[in-house]
Design an enzyme around this catalytic site. Sequence first.
Site, PDB file in Angstrom:
ATOM      1  N   HIS A 429       0.814  -1.210   0.000  1.00  0.00           N
ATOM      2  CA  HIS A 429       0.000   0.000   0.000  1.00  0.00           C
ATOM      3  C   HIS A 429       0.850   1.264   0.000  1.00  0.00           C
ATOM      4  CE1 HIS A 429      -2.197   3.276   2.058  1.00  0.00           C
ATOM      5  NE2 HIS A 429      -3.157   2.903   1.237  1.00  0.00           N
ATOM      6  N   ARG A 519      29.406  -5.401 -16.589  1.00  0.00           N
ATOM      7  CA  ARG A 519      30.432  -6.068 -15.782  1.00  0.00           C
ATOM      8  C   ARG A 519      29.835  -7.204 -14.959  1.00  0.00           C
ATOM      9  NH1 ARG A 519      31.477  -0.466 -14.990  1.00  0.00           N
ATOM     10  NH2 ARG A 519      33.534   0.214 -15.725  1.00  0.00           N
ATOM     11  N   ARG A 596      31.144  -8.347 -20.432  1.00  0.00           N
ATOM     12  CA  ARG A 596      32.541  -8.734 -20.232  1.00  0.00           C
ATOM     13  C   ARG A 596      32.595  -9.932 -19.294  1.00  0.00           C
ATOM     14  NH1 ARG A 596      36.369  -4.378 -17.573  1.00  0.00           N
ATOM     15  NH2 ARG A 596      35.412  -5.189 -15.675  1.00  0.00           N
ATOM     16  N   GLU A 698      43.343  -3.594 -23.917  1.00  0.00           N
ATOM     17  CA  GLU A 698      43.779  -2.930 -22.688  1.00  0.00           C
ATOM     18  C   GLU A 698      45.235  -3.245 -22.338  1.00  0.00           C
ATOM     19  OE1 GLU A 698      41.221  -4.370 -19.572  1.00  0.00           O
ATOM     20  OE2 GLU A 698      41.215  -6.390 -20.399  1.00  0.00           O
ATOM     21  N   GLY A 719      39.875  -0.569 -23.325  1.00  0.00           N
ATOM     22  CA  GLY A 719      39.798  -0.326 -21.888  1.00  0.00           C
ATOM     23  C   GLY A 719      40.863   0.679 -21.522  1.00  0.00           C
ATOM     24  N   SER A 720      40.512   1.946 -21.494  1.00  0.00           N
ATOM     25  CA  SER A 720      41.515   3.006 -21.370  1.00  0.00           C
ATOM     26  C   SER A 720      42.226   2.990 -20.018  1.00  0.00           C
ATOM     27  CB  SER A 720      40.880   4.373 -21.614  1.00  0.00           C
ATOM     28  OG  SER A 720      39.803   4.604 -20.724  1.00  0.00           O
ATOM     29  N   ASN A 721      41.578   2.472 -18.975  1.00  0.00           N
ATOM     30  CA  ASN A 721      42.227   2.459 -17.656  1.00  0.00           C
ATOM     31  C   ASN A 721      43.469   1.562 -17.664  1.00  0.00           C
ATOM     32  OD1 ASN A 721      40.174   4.087 -16.838  1.00  0.00           O
ATOM     33  ND2 ASN A 721      39.107   2.538 -15.636  1.00  0.00           N
ATOM     34  N   ASP A 722      43.270   0.293 -18.031  1.00  0.00           N
ATOM     35  CA  ASP A 722      44.415  -0.630 -18.034  1.00  0.00           C
ATOM     36  C   ASP A 722      45.405  -0.298 -19.141  1.00  0.00           C
ATOM     37  OD1 ASP A 722      44.033  -2.153 -15.811  1.00  0.00           O
ATOM     38  OD2 ASP A 722      42.953  -3.770 -16.806  1.00  0.00           O
ATOM     39  N   CYS A 769      35.210   1.432 -23.787  1.00  0.00           N
ATOM     40  CA  CYS A 769      34.367   1.316 -22.600  1.00  0.00           C
ATOM     41  C   CYS A 769      35.098   1.800 -21.356  1.00  0.00           C
ATOM     42  CB  CYS A 769      33.895  -0.121 -22.400  1.00  0.00           C
ATOM     43  SG  CYS A 769      35.218  -1.318 -22.177  1.00  0.00           S
TER      44      CYS A 769
END
Length: 817
Positions: A429, A519, A596, A698, A719-722, A769
């Site tokens: 409710h 992920r 992934r 990556e 994967g720009s971070n790694d 990504c």
Amino acid sequence: MADKHDKAFILWFDEVLIGDVALVGGKNASLGEMHQKLTSKGVAVPNGFAITSYAYKHLIKTAGIANDVLDAMSGLDTHDMKNLQERGEKVRSIIRNAEFPDDLRQAIIEAYKKMEEEYGSNVDVAVRSSATAEDLPDASFAGQQETFLNIRGVDALIENCRKCFASLFTNRAISYRHDKGFGQFDVYLSIAVQKMIRSDAASSGVIFSIDTESGFEDAVFITGSWGLGENVVLGVVNPDEYYVFKPTLKKGKRPIVGKKVGSKELKMIYNSDSHDKETVKNIETTPEERGKYILNDDEIIQLAKWACIIEDHYQKPMDIEWAKDGDGNTGTGKLYIVQARPETVHSQSSSKRVLETYVLKEKGKLVASGQAVGAMIGQGIAHIIEDSAHIHEFKKGEVLVTDMTDPDWEPIMKIASSIVTNRGGRTCHAAIISRELGIPCAIGTGNGSEVIKNGNEITVSCAEGESAYIYEGLLKFDIEKVDLDTLPTTKTKIMMNVGMPEKAFTECQIPNEGVGLAREEFIINSHIGIHPLALYYFDDLKAKAKSDEKIAEIVKEIEALTTAYPDDKKQFFIDKLAEGVGRIGAGFYPKDVIVRLSDFKSNEYANLVGGTLYEPHESNPMIGWRGASRYYDEKYKPAFELECKALLKARNDMGLTNIKLMVPFCRTPEEGRKVIEVLKEFGLVQGENELEVYVMCEIPSNVISAEAFSDVFDGFSIGSNDLTQLTLGLDRDSDLVAHIFDERNEAVKDMVRMVIDVAKRRGKKIGICGQAPSDFPEFATFLVECGIDSMSLIPDTVIKTRLAVAEKERALGIKAD
């Protein structure tokens, strides 16, 4: 409808249709419509009859109480709680004590006898109100009047019909009519008398043919608990929840994309105590009942199919109640639909083209948490109310904090800034009314009324995902609005990074071209929490637990997390991962959703329950045993088998072939081929059933050997971070070198240019990504210059990045497809 029915006291369900609301009210009209037109399509609806609105008018006229009712309502002030309570009680007393006409009594007796002929002597019936203004598409009158369950025998039936007629003037009904612009004497009451389904010995609940939180139209949302359904409707229990995806369900698939066990502490059953006036009562459920699902997959699919049939018939989203028969004499386990009405919140929304996002700008001390209803933020002075006797003390703009609400609370709910309850699920409710009122509601906090201090200023945030958070103080927040009709289209596909399945049905409504990164780690962490090898080898662990205290503790913890899977722990992993991936796939269907494969590092895997038993200790897990190197390794391969079975279930059983796969941290083309072979071994065949397999770019080797990787995979996702970490040779988790980490470094940008050039030349898809285009608009425009196919961004930056990309494309003379 023939004229002869205009003055009938009784009309059976097979005599009324949806157009007969004026005669039998919304509930009865809908039951008649379904009984006549949908039973042939397989929808089971218990039979019954309507005591008409004409019968109600006849009672008022014959008993001579019309003027008394008018006098009692004179001077009504719905904003004065005491005034409302006094006048409501007076009117109800007048009707309850009115002399019941003999001809009406006899008509009811004869109808009940006819039901006895169909169902047996002293058949149990439900007595439900059905108002002539009920179930309108723009107002939910449901719950305004009373329902009486487990009524047996003609004397009890007539006595409860008196109470039901009187409930036309409950306090909440009087207040609600006033707010919706209905005159107090413009609405009449009919009564539904329906065969009781013995769900007291089984289960029951509520179905929405639309997601109640996001308004996502392609999902059926089912809730339920043990026993009679009133506990679910009123929010007495935290029910089980199930989601089913409609488009592939209609193609014959079984897309159950969400299953959640509710705590279900109580169940409502028949009261067999002859000395007790109450016909039903609540009892505590057993630990076993609390830990298991109330429905199996076949039953979930059956209810979802019925919801689709009902929605298609009425051509609008629907709010439906269901019950499962636990009576062996009438067919154990059979499912029924006991009522259906239009959904009145999202289906009436006129602002769907304006994206409104509440953003909390600061954090305060967390006081309590629960389930979020809506995605808004509200705040004010906390006012704890234990029971409805004190609702007259509530002031406009306060936060209502209570154990649970029922329709008696509606006069103050409409003036609350937000609502917090201890109990209830998302179809209770409090949840339904708060959605209709457009205010945030935190349900199922457990102890909110105990830990929140009465009179303190608090902020109720439902804008942080599936969970609601109650903070001390009046925290700052913004409301960001975007007119979706003004957003430009781009040649570069703007996709999204999605981690939490619970947010998929909301985030998919942000303009997008699909999901570039889903992920698995988020799903495994949040919805599973157990190392897959601990589930795969659970029987072995259980045997070892007899002589090893550490393993015994792990086994105990696993069993506590998997109560709905007492026998097959492997299936727990498969189902939970498939549901999470499937919900994201469903939200964005038929657009591509690139999932992934699991990319935990060994230290992260070790943090899962049982993880320390299977994970090595590595000095640098970031560049150790992760990604592709695990999948074909015999030490981890059994866990990867479970992962593959989950993905296969999402694609094949659920029909979500828009789900594509992506291999992370693949160091060499040879390693990529091994992964492709293992995927094939477990049923995921590249190129079969539209399956594409991408590789994360990556590692510098992915760029240097891009030609060779193109021979193995269908595309790349940067994967720009790694890639930044490994190109610049730094640990992105280290504070000491954090100042060097920058994706805009020319060496990194050269890597990006190189792999895009190869992909374009080889006709392979390529996107990104990583975090860079989300954080830096100039990096996004750099990618446009390079000719990248797509960018996958965090949801918060999708709009602003689309605008930046569109501007850059215009400057370069690039036209959107």
